[in-house]
Design a protein around this motif. Structure first.
Motif, short mmCIF file in Angstrom:
data_model
loop_
_atom_site.label_atom_id
_atom_site.label_comp_id
_atom_site.label_asym_id
_atom_site.label_seq_id
_atom_site.Cartn_x
_atom_site.Cartn_y
_atom_site.Cartn_z
N MET A 165 -7.38 -9.05 13.64
CA MET A 165 -7.36 -8.93 12.20
C MET A 165 -7.48 -7.46 11.83
O MET A 165 -8.23 -6.72 12.43
CB MET A 165 -8.51 -9.74 11.61
N ARG A 166 -6.75 -7.07 10.84
CA ARG A 166 -6.77 -5.67 10.39
C ARG A 166 -8.07 -5.38 9.66
O ARG A 166 -8.48 -6.10 8.77
CB ARG A 166 -5.58 -5.44 9.46
N GLU A 167 -8.67 -4.29 10.04
CA GLU A 167 -9.87 -3.81 9.37
C GLU A 167 -9.45 -2.95 8.19
O GLU A 167 -8.38 -2.32 8.21
CB GLU A 167 -10.72 -2.98 10.35
N PRO A 168 -10.25 -2.88 7.13
CA PRO A 168 -9.88 -2.12 5.93
C PRO A 168 -9.59 -0.64 6.18
O PRO A 168 -8.84 -0.04 5.43
CB PRO A 168 -11.09 -2.28 5.01
N ASP A 169 -10.16 -0.07 7.24
CA ASP A 169 -9.92 1.35 7.49
C ASP A 169 -8.72 1.60 8.41
O ASP A 169 -8.40 2.74 8.72
CB ASP A 169 -11.18 2.04 8.03
N ASN A 170 -8.04 0.53 8.84
CA ASN A 170 -6.82 0.67 9.62
C ASN A 170 -5.62 0.76 8.68
O ASN A 170 -5.68 0.30 7.55
CB ASN A 170 -6.65 -0.50 10.58
N VAL A 171 -4.53 1.32 9.18
CA VAL A 171 -3.35 1.55 8.36
C VAL A 171 -2.13 0.94 9.05
O VAL A 171 -1.92 1.15 10.25
CB VAL A 171 -3.13 3.07 8.14
N PHE A 172 -1.32 0.20 8.30
CA PHE A 172 -0.06 -0.33 8.80
C PHE A 172 0.94 0.82 8.88
O PHE A 172 0.96 1.70 8.01
CB PHE A 172 0.45 -1.42 7.84
N HIS A 173 1.79 0.82 9.90
CA HIS A 173 2.77 1.89 10.14
C HIS A 173 4.17 1.29 10.16
O HIS A 173 4.40 0.28 10.81
CB HIS A 173 2.45 2.55 11.49
N LEU A 174 5.10 1.93 9.44
CA LEU A 174 6.48 1.50 9.42
C LEU A 174 7.37 2.72 9.50
O LEU A 174 7.17 3.69 8.76
CB LEU A 174 6.79 0.73 8.13
N ALA A 175 8.36 2.70 10.40
CA ALA A 175 9.34 3.78 10.52
C ALA A 175 10.67 3.27 9.99
O ALA A 175 11.09 2.16 10.31
CB ALA A 175 9.48 4.21 11.97
N ILE A 176 11.33 4.10 9.16
CA ILE A 176 12.60 3.72 8.56
C ILE A 176 13.62 4.85 8.74
O ILE A 176 13.24 6.02 8.87
CB ILE A 176 12.46 3.36 7.07
N PRO A 177 14.91 4.53 8.72
CA PRO A 177 15.93 5.57 8.84
C PRO A 177 16.10 6.34 7.54
O PRO A 177 15.90 5.82 6.45
CB PRO A 177 17.20 4.77 9.17
N CYS A 178 16.47 7.60 7.69
CA CYS A 178 16.63 8.49 6.54
C CYS A 178 17.79 9.44 6.82
O CYS A 178 17.84 10.05 7.89
CB CYS A 178 15.31 9.25 6.37
N ARG A 179 18.69 9.58 5.86
CA ARG A 179 19.86 10.46 6.08
C ARG A 179 19.59 11.90 5.67
O ARG A 179 20.28 12.82 6.12
CB ARG A 179 21.08 9.93 5.36
N ASP A 180 18.59 12.12 4.79
CA ASP A 180 18.31 13.46 4.27
C ASP A 180 16.83 13.52 3.87
O ASP A 180 16.39 12.75 3.02
CB ASP A 180 19.20 13.73 3.07
N LEU A 181 16.08 14.42 4.49
CA LEU A 181 14.64 14.49 4.23
C LEU A 181 14.31 14.93 2.81
O LEU A 181 13.35 14.41 2.21
CB LEU A 181 13.95 15.41 5.24
N ASP A 182 15.05 15.87 2.27
CA ASP A 182 14.78 16.30 0.89
C ASP A 182 14.99 15.15 -0.08
O ASP A 182 14.20 14.94 -1.00
CB ASP A 182 15.69 17.48 0.51
N GLU A 183 16.05 14.40 0.13
CA GLU A 183 16.37 13.25 -0.70
C GLU A 183 15.27 12.19 -0.60
O GLU A 183 14.84 11.63 -1.61
CB GLU A 183 17.70 12.69 -0.18
N ALA A 184 14.82 11.93 0.62
CA ALA A 184 13.75 10.95 0.83
C ALA A 184 12.45 11.41 0.17
O ALA A 184 11.77 10.62 -0.48
CB ALA A 184 13.52 10.72 2.33
N GLN A 185 12.11 12.67 0.31
CA GLN A 185 10.89 13.19 -0.30
C GLN A 185 10.96 13.11 -1.82
O GLN A 185 10.00 12.74 -2.48
CB GLN A 185 10.62 14.62 0.16
N GLU A 186 12.10 13.43 -2.37
CA GLU A 186 12.29 13.33 -3.82
C GLU A 186 12.08 11.89 -4.30
O GLU A 186 11.40 11.65 -5.29
CB GLU A 186 13.70 13.83 -4.20
N PHE A 187 12.69 10.94 -3.59
CA PHE A 187 12.58 9.53 -3.98
C PHE A 187 11.14 9.03 -3.83
O PHE A 187 10.56 8.50 -4.78
CB PHE A 187 13.53 8.66 -3.14
#
Length: 132
Positions: free
Chosen positions: A1-23
């Protein structure tokens, strides 16, 4: 079971870092945790989303089977995000709507599409037992 101080991690594809950061940071309100030449790491509603630079972007995303997002415990939080998305003119993949009306699974939902065609769903269930 996830503890409240743990964090879920998800990696997703991105074509442009500036664009992703803006969004994600400027328009959606996530917090930038780190930035490297090939990825950005975000505090996305308390969990970790990493946008990895790639040329493998889905040209025609579909709602199922691949999307991610947040299920809110409080309707006010969901409403606030809807208003923010509308005010900042984020692109809706699916407009806000109510699903399964009258059933125990009844919930409010909407989907956004990011600049790399990743789909983000945000939900609020009337019955909190249906969050999982």
């Amino acid at each position: 079971m996830r503890e409240p101080d743990n964090v879920f991690h998800l990696a997703i594809p991105c074509r442009d870092l500036d664009e992703a950061q803006e969004f994600y940071v400027t328009r959606l309100g996530a917090k930038l945790a780190r930035r490297y030449a090939d990825r950005i790491t975000l505090d996305f509603f308390g969990d970790q989303v990493v946008c990895h630079l790639t040329d493998k972007i889905d040209p025609r995303p579909e709602m199922y089977p691949r999307h991610f997002g947040v299920t809110f415990r409080h309707k006010d939080d969901w409403d606030r995000l809807v208003r923010l998305a509308q005010a900042r003119e984020l692109e809706f993949f699916q407009e806000p709507m109510r699903r399964f009306e009258g059933l125990i699974e009844e919930h409010w939902t909407f989907m956004l599409i990011d600049p790399s065609n990743n789909l983000l769903e945000f939900k609020y269930y009337l019955d909190p037992r249906m969050m999982y």
